[in-house]
Write an enzyme that holds these catalytic residues in place. Structure first.
Site, PDB file in Angstrom:
ATOM      1  N   HIS A  40     -12.879  -9.537   6.090  1.00 43.09           N
ATOM      2  CA  HIS A  40     -11.884  -8.523   6.475  1.00 43.09           C
ATOM      3  C   HIS A  40     -10.661  -9.151   7.151  1.00 43.09           C
ATOM      4  CE1 HIS A  40     -15.193  -5.870   5.630  1.00 43.09           C
ATOM      5  NE2 HIS A  40     -14.444  -4.810   5.846  1.00 43.09           N
ATOM      6  N   LYS A  90       4.500   1.753   2.955  1.00 43.68           N
ATOM      7  CA  LYS A  90       4.267   2.002   1.522  1.00 43.68           C
ATOM      8  C   LYS A  90       3.132   1.081   1.063  1.00 43.68           C
ATOM      9  CE  LYS A  90       6.988   3.172  -2.598  1.00 43.68           C
ATOM     10  NZ  LYS A  90       6.422   4.482  -2.858  1.00 43.68           N
TER      11      LYS A  90
HETATM   12  N1  PLP Z   1       6.223  10.069  -0.260  1.00 47.99           N
HETATM   13  C1  PLP Z   1       5.254   9.510  -0.981  1.00 47.99           C
HETATM   14  C2  PLP Z   1       3.830   9.685  -0.536  1.00 47.99           C
HETATM   15  C3  PLP Z   1       5.537   8.761  -2.135  1.00 47.99           C
HETATM   16  O1  PLP Z   1       4.559   8.189  -2.841  1.00 47.99           O
HETATM   17  C4  PLP Z   1       6.892   8.645  -2.537  1.00 47.99           C
HETATM   18  C5  PLP Z   1       7.260   7.880  -3.733  1.00 47.99           C
HETATM   19  O2  PLP Z   1       6.482   7.262  -4.377  1.00 47.99           O
HETATM   20  C6  PLP Z   1       7.879   9.265  -1.778  1.00 47.99           C
HETATM   21  C7  PLP Z   1       7.524   9.963  -0.634  1.00 47.99           C
HETATM   22  C8  PLP Z   1       9.327   9.187  -2.183  1.00 47.99           C
HETATM   23  O3  PLP Z   1       9.878   7.935  -1.859  1.00 47.99           O
HETATM   24  P1  PLP Z   1      11.118   7.347  -2.656  1.00 47.99           P
HETATM   25  O4  PLP Z   1      12.169   8.408  -2.655  1.00 47.99           O
HETATM   26  O5  PLP Z   1      11.506   6.164  -1.862  1.00 47.99           O
HETATM   27  O6  PLP Z   1      10.644   7.034  -4.034  1.00 47.99           O
END
Ligand code: PLP
Length: 283
Positions: free
Chosen positions: A102, A149
């Site tokens: 981990h 992300k």
């Molecule tokens: N929120 C989530 C959970 C997402 O997966 C995404 C895009 O994949 C977004 C928001 C929108 O982000 P963006 O406008 O940067 O693509």
């Protein structure tokens, strides 16, 4: 023939392989970005790369050694894959280790994977109508760092998998009665002339498209506010949109199969937002 890039080389998509000892495979230990490219030009490139860097910093993954050449690698990939409009996917994992453990080895070299595919969109046509979608409403079961992300998307996948059985394509997530976002996009609600979107927090991704529309709409004198939105306010909304890099702006037509948007698209504020976007990218 389509191409992808892994670490230091381009490969045909069907030939690119990775070790199961990569921490992305074993732990979902990685972050990603999705960038649209119109007519060969990545859209809002610098903003996406800054967010990727922020995600890397938040999870303490080192920058991949190819970082300084990222832009030229992407340009080469777009040229190799030829399509005029493409969607670029960049993933950086913490890298490959010899055993499953981990706690990571701080010296592990990150894995960089990039691919692109055709972005089929009618956005550039004057007759463009955004996708009308049917969505559900679900408690947000994801972790409390949705601002990163991360490739670990099991909560999003489980929710969309359950909803797709009822023909639903997106979800309005809520936490403690407050709306967060969708499973693949950010959310905007329109009440009369007022446009509202939840503020950035650790419970939502700071969407590049979200931030772009907030700026674009406020520069064009629309009344837009970032504030917490209660789940009870959904009933009062005249329009609900989802924004993301891949789909730009999707209008919610139905919630749990019940129509909420009666008026035609041309009379919506969502339509005006799309028109502003089209003018912006066509210059
Ligand atoms: N929120 C989530 C959970 C997402 O997966 C995404 C895009 O994949 C977004 C928001 C929108 O982000 P963006 O406008 O940067 O693509």
């Amino acid at each position: 023939m389509s191409w992808a890039y892994l670490n230091n080389a381009f490969h045909r998509k069907e030939e690119v392989t990775i070790s199961p000892y990569d921490r992305g495979f074993l732990f979902g230990d990685g972050v990603y970005e999705v960038i649209p490219s119109y007519a060969g030009k990545p859209f809002l490139y610098e903003k996406h790369v800054s967010r990727l860097l922020r995600s890397l910093n938040e999870v303490s993954i080192n920058k991949p050694e190819q970082w300084e050449n990222l832009k030229s690698i992407i340009e080469d990939l777009l040229e190799k894959n030829k399509f005029s409009n493409q969607i670029i996917y960049i993933q950086v994992t913490r890298g490959q280790e010899s055993t499953r453990s981990h706690a990571p080895d701080k010296l592990t070299s990150p894995t960089l994977f990039i691919e692109s595919s055709e972005l089929t969109t009618d956005l550039l046509l004057t007759s463009y109508k955004p996708p009308y979608i049917n969505v559900g409403i679900e408690e947000d079961l994801r972790w409390t760092r949705c601002d990163i992300k991360a490739i670990t998307l099991l909560g999003n996948v489980m929710t969309l998998d359950n909803l797709s059985d009822s023909g639903l394509e997106e979800v309005i997530f809520y936490r403690d009665s407050t709306i967060t976002e969708g499973a693949k996009a950010n959310i905007f609600l329109v009440f009369g002339k007022k446009i509202v979107t939840p503020p950035v927090s650790n419970n939502i991704l700071s969407g590049i498209t979200r931030n772009y529309f907030i700026n674009l709409l406020s520069q064009n004198n629309f009344n837009i506010e970032e504030r917490e939105v209660s789940i009870n306010e959904i009933e009062e909304a005249d329009e609900i949109w989802f924004t993301s890099s891949g789909k730009v702006l999707q209008m919610v037509h139905k919630i749990n199969n019940k129509i909420i948007l009666e008026k035609g698209f041309k009379n919506t504020i969502g339509h005006k937002a799309i028109e502003l976007f089209r003018q912006d990218i066509l210059v």
